[in-house]
Design an enzyme around this catalytic site. Sequence first.
Site, PDB file in Angstrom:
ATOM      1  N   GLY A 263     -26.556 -53.763 -68.442  1.00  0.00           N
ATOM      2  CA  GLY A 263     -25.362 -53.605 -69.295  1.00  0.00           C
ATOM      3  C   GLY A 263     -25.252 -54.699 -70.342  1.00  0.00           C
ATOM      4  O   GLY A 263     -24.415 -54.590 -71.257  1.00  0.00           O
ATOM      5  N   ASP A 266     -25.831 -53.413 -73.845  1.00  0.00           N
ATOM      6  CA  ASP A 266     -24.720 -52.575 -74.322  1.00  0.00           C
ATOM      7  C   ASP A 266     -23.547 -53.457 -74.751  1.00  0.00           C
ATOM      8  O   ASP A 266     -22.885 -53.185 -75.757  1.00  0.00           O
ATOM      9  CB  ASP A 266     -24.254 -51.616 -73.223  1.00  0.00           C
TER      10      ASP A 266
HETATM   11  O1  KDG Z   1     -27.821 -50.302 -70.296  1.00  0.00           O
HETATM   12  C1  KDG Z   1     -27.261 -50.087 -69.025  1.00  0.00           C
HETATM   13  C2  KDG Z   1     -27.641 -48.723 -68.577  1.00  0.00           C
HETATM   14  O2  KDG Z   1     -29.004 -48.731 -68.305  1.00  0.00           O
HETATM   15  C3  KDG Z   1     -26.898 -48.296 -67.333  1.00  0.00           C
HETATM   16  O3  KDG Z   1     -25.511 -48.329 -67.526  1.00  0.00           O
HETATM   17  C4  KDG Z   1     -27.264 -46.950 -66.839  1.00  0.00           C
HETATM   18  O4  KDG Z   1     -27.448 -45.587 -68.763  1.00  0.00           O
HETATM   19  C5  KDG Z   1     -27.970 -46.074 -67.803  1.00  0.00           C
HETATM   20  C6  KDG Z   1     -29.383 -45.835 -67.584  1.00  0.00           C
HETATM   21  O5  KDG Z   1     -29.817 -44.758 -67.921  1.00  0.00           O
HETATM   22  O6  KDG Z   1     -30.074 -46.716 -67.096  1.00  0.00           O
END
Ligand code: KDG
Length: 328
Positions: A263, A266
């Site tokens: 995360g 993000d």
């Molecule tokens: O960037 C974080 C994401 O990897 C996590 O929230 C889950 O979207 C996701 C994934 O596909 O890994």
Amino acid sequence: MSGTDPSSPSGVVTIGESMVLLQPMSTGPLAYAPLFTRSIAGAEANVAIGLSRLGRKVRWIGRVGNDPFGDIILSTLAGEGVDISMAERDPQYPTAVYFKEFKRYGDPNVYYYRKGSAASRLSPEHVKPEWFEGARHLHVTGITPALGQHTADAVKESMVQARQMGLTVSFDPNLRRKLWDDELARQTLLSLIPYCDLFLPGLEEAEFLLGERTEEEYGTEFRAMGPKAVVIKLGERGAVGFVAERVLRADPYPISRVVDTVGAGDAFAAGLLSGLLDADWEDAETFESALKTANTLGALATQFNGDWEGLPKSDELARILSGRDITR
Ligand code: KDG
């Protein structure tokens, strides 16, 4: 369905799969974890929550099942002030789930249960102008394109439609090698870069896409593909931005321990976008300040378990950025 109105000039739209996240309450092998906490995650949803907490109007678009896990995803996003009015329920296919495993060393392991999910049925025919109406910016990642050719086509279609409607577009490659084969990932991610205005790879992703180069070469080569600006996340070394022939650097936000890295990218994107929306990207001071906010959010995201729960609201972030202690 939510209290926000993405028709404001600073409105952001983001599109992608959101999943229920089950995290073991103990460290060690997942196989022996008896208790779990339940949350939600998904790169685009994480960005949406990060931006909403910073006071931005955000619309999340995705597909969930008509099941209790779909309920919790939508109610969590709505509770965070994200507009879910255009999210879709699939009557037939389920909401996806993923697990984390904390082994105390390295990044957490992730295990996906998402094949055949409602979100993986997204296709270009779903993309419609209403999704982008009144908004200024679209954020997408390379995770949704990894779910299948039709999801990759849908992401491309949304980038094309958004730009036709005057939105700027950011694209984080978010390489997830568990989800697809390296060659297909490389080709698909490279093919999407020309449709964005702001490209946000990490250094390892840049190397995966282009091979070994200097940071400056990555900036030049990615910009030559179309984006106006490129920002490379350098982890412990901060971030570097390439815009209008300038190279702008920002130091990392200092942290002494890392709890969970998932995360962080993000959160970085949310911080960066919050600083660049409605601003002049070519103004060096604005861009550097956005990079600083991005580094701060990215670092803060590594300080808690979960992909977004501990992200700050704007007043808390302002305090952190000014170096003021909460008690003073
Ligand atoms: O960037 C974080 C994401 O990897 C996590 O929230 C889950 O979207 C996701 C994934 O596909 O890994």
